[in-house]
Design a protein around this motif. Structure first.
Motif, short mmCIF file in Angstrom:
data_model
loop_
_atom_site.label_atom_id
_atom_site.label_comp_id
_atom_site.label_asym_id
_atom_site.label_seq_id
_atom_site.Cartn_x
_atom_site.Cartn_y
_atom_site.Cartn_z
N PHE A 76 1.47 88.41 52.83
CA PHE A 76 1.62 88.73 51.41
C PHE A 76 2.14 87.50 50.72
CE2 PHE A 76 5.89 89.39 52.96
CZ PHE A 76 6.70 89.04 51.90
N GLY A 77 2.13 87.52 49.41
CA GLY A 77 2.64 86.38 48.66
C GLY A 77 2.47 86.56 47.18
N GLU A 102 0.47 73.95 56.29
CA GLU A 102 1.15 73.04 55.36
C GLU A 102 0.53 73.15 53.96
OE1 GLU A 102 3.64 70.66 55.90
OE2 GLU A 102 3.90 71.21 58.00
N PRO A 103 1.30 72.88 52.92
CA PRO A 103 0.75 72.91 51.56
C PRO A 103 -0.47 71.98 51.45
CG PRO A 103 3.14 72.71 51.49
CD PRO A 103 2.73 72.56 52.92
N TYR A 104 -1.56 72.51 50.90
CA TYR A 104 -2.78 71.72 50.71
C TYR A 104 -3.66 72.38 49.66
CZ TYR A 104 -6.17 74.74 53.16
OH TYR A 104 -7.00 75.77 53.52
N ILE A 105 -4.75 71.70 49.29
CA ILE A 105 -5.72 72.24 48.33
C ILE A 105 -6.88 72.82 49.12
CG2 ILE A 105 -7.18 71.79 46.33
CD1 ILE A 105 -4.10 71.37 45.92
N ARG A 106 -7.11 74.13 48.94
CA ARG A 106 -8.17 74.86 49.64
C ARG A 106 -9.40 74.95 48.74
NH1 ARG A 106 -6.55 80.84 50.85
NH2 ARG A 106 -5.62 80.02 52.75
N PHE A 107 -10.57 74.92 49.35
CA PHE A 107 -11.85 75.03 48.63
C PHE A 107 -11.99 73.92 47.59
CE2 PHE A 107 -10.83 79.71 49.36
CZ PHE A 107 -11.46 79.76 50.60
N THR A 116 -2.39 76.12 48.35
CA THR A 116 -1.89 77.20 49.19
C THR A 116 -0.96 76.66 50.27
OG1 THR A 116 -2.51 79.16 50.49
CG2 THR A 116 -3.83 77.18 50.82
N MET A 117 -0.10 77.53 50.76
CA MET A 117 0.76 77.24 51.91
C MET A 117 1.16 78.57 52.53
SD MET A 117 4.28 76.08 50.00
CE MET A 117 4.44 76.52 48.27
N GLY A 124 9.03 87.16 61.38
CA GLY A 124 7.60 87.09 61.68
C GLY A 124 6.67 87.63 60.62
N ASN A 125 7.18 87.91 59.43
CA ASN A 125 6.32 88.32 58.32
C ASN A 125 5.72 87.07 57.69
OD1 ASN A 125 6.88 91.28 58.20
ND2 ASN A 125 8.95 90.54 57.85
N ALA A 126 4.39 87.04 57.56
CA ALA A 126 3.70 85.88 57.01
C ALA A 126 3.64 85.96 55.49
CB ALA A 126 2.29 85.79 57.58
N LEU A 127 3.95 84.83 54.86
CA LEU A 127 3.90 84.73 53.40
C LEU A 127 2.93 83.62 53.00
CD1 LEU A 127 7.12 85.27 54.22
CD2 LEU A 127 7.30 85.24 51.76
N GLU A 128 2.22 83.85 51.90
CA GLU A 128 1.36 82.83 51.32
C GLU A 128 1.78 82.63 49.87
OE1 GLU A 128 -3.32 81.74 50.39
OE2 GLU A 128 -2.78 83.84 50.75
N PHE A 129 1.90 81.37 49.49
CA PHE A 129 2.13 81.01 48.09
C PHE A 129 0.92 80.20 47.67
CE2 PHE A 129 6.27 81.69 49.94
CZ PHE A 129 6.85 82.54 49.01
N LYS A 130 0.34 80.56 46.53
CA LYS A 130 -0.86 79.86 46.08
C LYS A 130 -0.81 79.64 44.58
CE LYS A 130 -4.10 82.70 47.54
NZ LYS A 130 -5.42 83.33 47.70
N ALA A 131 -1.70 78.76 44.11
CA ALA A 131 -1.82 78.47 42.67
C ALA A 131 -3.26 78.06 42.40
CB ALA A 131 -0.87 77.35 42.27
N PHE A 132 -3.71 78.37 41.21
CA PHE A 132 -5.03 77.95 40.74
C PHE A 132 -4.84 77.05 39.53
CE2 PHE A 132 -5.80 81.79 43.06
CZ PHE A 132 -7.09 81.70 43.55
N LYS A 133 -5.54 75.92 39.51
CA LYS A 133 -5.50 75.10 38.29
C LYS A 133 -6.10 75.89 37.15
CE LYS A 133 -4.69 70.50 39.52
NZ LYS A 133 -4.85 69.12 39.19
#
Length: 141
Positions: A76-77, A102-107, A116-117, A124-133
């Motif tokens: 989740f994130g 690691e933080p990077y630009i996807r697609f 995303t990262m 052990g709960n997975a988190l995603e943080f993302k942003a769109f330009k």
């Protein structure tokens, strides 16, 4: 875009370590709590960590391939504004947080390009943080 806050309750098998992670590492404001659960302001949404025996997905994360990376499932994130994502990534890197991805630009250069990262909390709960330009690409095909 006006959104209603979501409520998400997740299991944690070590309430003390999870509380410290969300409060001190992610810098979330703590709300109500008991000996069994703690509320947090998760970027304007209500995240509740609940004391619970370790789950199978917390012991061994399943992954799916996305853009050449193994993305943990479930996760989740939150989608942040681009500059906020960059500041969070820098702060987490400075704190020495271990990333799953690691933080990077996807697609890059494609529809839905995003920053995303991924990381795990201490339980052990997975988190995603993302942003769109371009936030208009959030649901683009």
């Amino acid at each position: 875009m006006s959104l209603s806050p979501f409520h998400l309750a997740i299991p944690v098998y070590d309430l003390t370590k999870a509380r410290q992670f969300y409060r001190d590492i992610l810098a979330l404001e703590e709300g109500r709590s008991s000996e069994q659960w703690v509320d947090f302001n998760f970027f304007g949404h209500q995240l509740v960590i609940h004391l619970h025996p370790q789950t199978e997905s917390q012991q061994q994360a399943h992954t799916n391939a996305v853009d050449g990376h193994n993305v943990p499932v479930p996760h989740f994130g939150v989608v942040l504004p681009w500059q906020d994502w960059q500041r969070l990534a820098e702060r987490l890197q400075q704190q020495g947080v271990a990333f799953v991805i690691e933080p990077y630009i996807r697609f890059k250069g494609q529809v839905g390009e995003q920053a995303t990262m991924f990381l795990f909390d201490p339980c052990g709960n997975a988190l995603e943080f993302k942003a769109f330009k371009d936030i208009g690409q959030l649901f683009a095909r």
